[in-house]
Design a protein around this motif. Structure first.
Motif, PDB file in Angstrom:
ATOM      1  N   UNK A  43      -1.830   6.656   2.101  1.00 47.34           N
ATOM      2  CA  UNK A  43      -1.470   7.177   3.414  1.00 47.34           C
ATOM      3  C   UNK A  43      -1.944   6.219   4.500  1.00 47.34           C
ATOM      4  N   UNK A  44      -1.449   6.428   5.722  1.00 51.45           N
ATOM      5  CA  UNK A  44      -1.732   5.512   6.825  1.00 51.45           C
ATOM      6  C   UNK A  44      -3.228   5.261   7.032  1.00 51.45           C
ATOM      7  N   UNK A  45      -4.043   6.315   6.994  1.00 54.24           N
ATOM      8  CA  UNK A  45      -5.483   6.148   7.217  1.00 54.24           C
ATOM      9  C   UNK A  45      -6.113   5.282   6.127  1.00 54.24           C
ATOM     10  N   UNK A  46      -5.685   5.481   4.894  1.00 53.16           N
ATOM     11  CA  UNK A  46      -6.209   4.673   3.785  1.00 53.16           C
ATOM     12  C   UNK A  46      -5.794   3.215   3.947  1.00 53.16           C
ATOM     13  N   UNK A  47      -4.536   3.008   4.302  1.00 56.80           N
ATOM     14  CA  UNK A  47      -4.025   1.644   4.501  1.00 56.80           C
ATOM     15  C   UNK A  47      -4.804   0.969   5.624  1.00 56.80           C
ATOM     16  N   UNK A  70      -7.290  -2.378  10.101  1.00 58.51           N
ATOM     17  CA  UNK A  70      -6.472  -2.198  11.295  1.00 58.51           C
ATOM     18  C   UNK A  70      -6.431  -0.713  11.638  1.00 58.51           C
ATOM     19  N   UNK A  71      -5.888  -0.374  12.785  1.00 59.92           N
ATOM     20  CA  UNK A  71      -5.841   1.030  13.187  1.00 59.92           C
ATOM     21  C   UNK A  71      -4.684   1.756  12.499  1.00 59.92           C
ATOM     22  N   UNK A  72      -4.812   3.075  12.328  1.00 61.13           N
ATOM     23  CA  UNK A  72      -3.700   3.849  11.764  1.00 61.13           C
ATOM     24  C   UNK A  72      -2.422   3.705  12.605  1.00 61.13           C
ATOM     25  N   UNK A  73      -2.565   3.570  13.895  1.00 60.36           N
ATOM     26  CA  UNK A  73      -1.405   3.393  14.780  1.00 60.36           C
ATOM     27  C   UNK A  73      -0.674   2.081  14.448  1.00 60.36           C
ATOM     28  N   UNK A  74      -1.428   1.036  14.178  1.00 59.56           N
ATOM     29  CA  UNK A  74      -0.815  -0.246  13.803  1.00 59.56           C
ATOM     30  C   UNK A  74      -0.089  -0.110  12.475  1.00 59.56           C
ATOM     31  N   UNK A  75      -0.665   0.633  11.548  1.00 54.17           N
ATOM     32  CA  UNK A  75       0.008   0.892  10.269  1.00 54.17           C
ATOM     33  C   UNK A  75       1.329   1.614  10.525  1.00 54.17           C
ATOM     34  N   UNK A 125       0.824  -1.211   0.000  1.00 56.16           N
ATOM     35  CA  UNK A 125       0.000   0.000   0.000  1.00 56.16           C
ATOM     36  C   UNK A 125       0.861   1.265   0.000  1.00 56.16           C
ATOM     37  N   UNK A 126       1.964   1.237   0.729  1.00 54.77           N
ATOM     38  CA  UNK A 126       2.872   2.392   0.761  1.00 54.77           C
ATOM     39  C   UNK A 126       3.421   2.653  -0.635  1.00 54.77           C
ATOM     40  N   UNK A 127       3.865   1.597  -1.293  1.00 57.36           N
ATOM     41  CA  UNK A 127       4.430   1.731  -2.637  1.00 57.36           C
ATOM     42  C   UNK A 127       3.387   2.277  -3.606  1.00 57.36           C
TER      43      UNK A 127
END
Length: 82
Positions: A22-26, A32-37, A16-18
């Motif tokens: 962004x973290x929220x989208x992932x 999962x939570x944005x914090x876990x990302x 997803x990063x590649x």
């Protein structure tokens, strides 16, 4: 580092990063939570030695020879033909 050393979830987050997410989208995509990302992203950076996302993406493409099939295989999206 090789992709075999990454957990399944780390490979998913890296994928997803590649793709520029962004973290929220992932987090929403993976359930999962944005914090876990953030935790997975931090571990990816540590394992790859990257200091920023650009270096991480470059690293991913370098170790997969920048070919889509090798990248998809490394990310677990396709199976190897044996």
């Amino acid at each position: 580092m090789k992709f075999e050393k990454l957990t399944r979830r780390e490979r998913q987050v890296c994928d997803h990063i590649v793709r520029g997410q962004e973290n929220k989208e992932i987090a929403m995509s993976l359930g999962i939570s944005p914090r876990t990302v953030e935790d997975h992203r931090r571990e990816l950076m540590r394992k790859s030695g990257a200091h920023n996302v650009v270096q991480l993406v470059r690293f991913v493409y370098d170790i997969t020879d920048a070919t889509p099939n090798r990248f998809d295989l490394a990310m677990g999206r396709i199976e190897a033909n044996v």
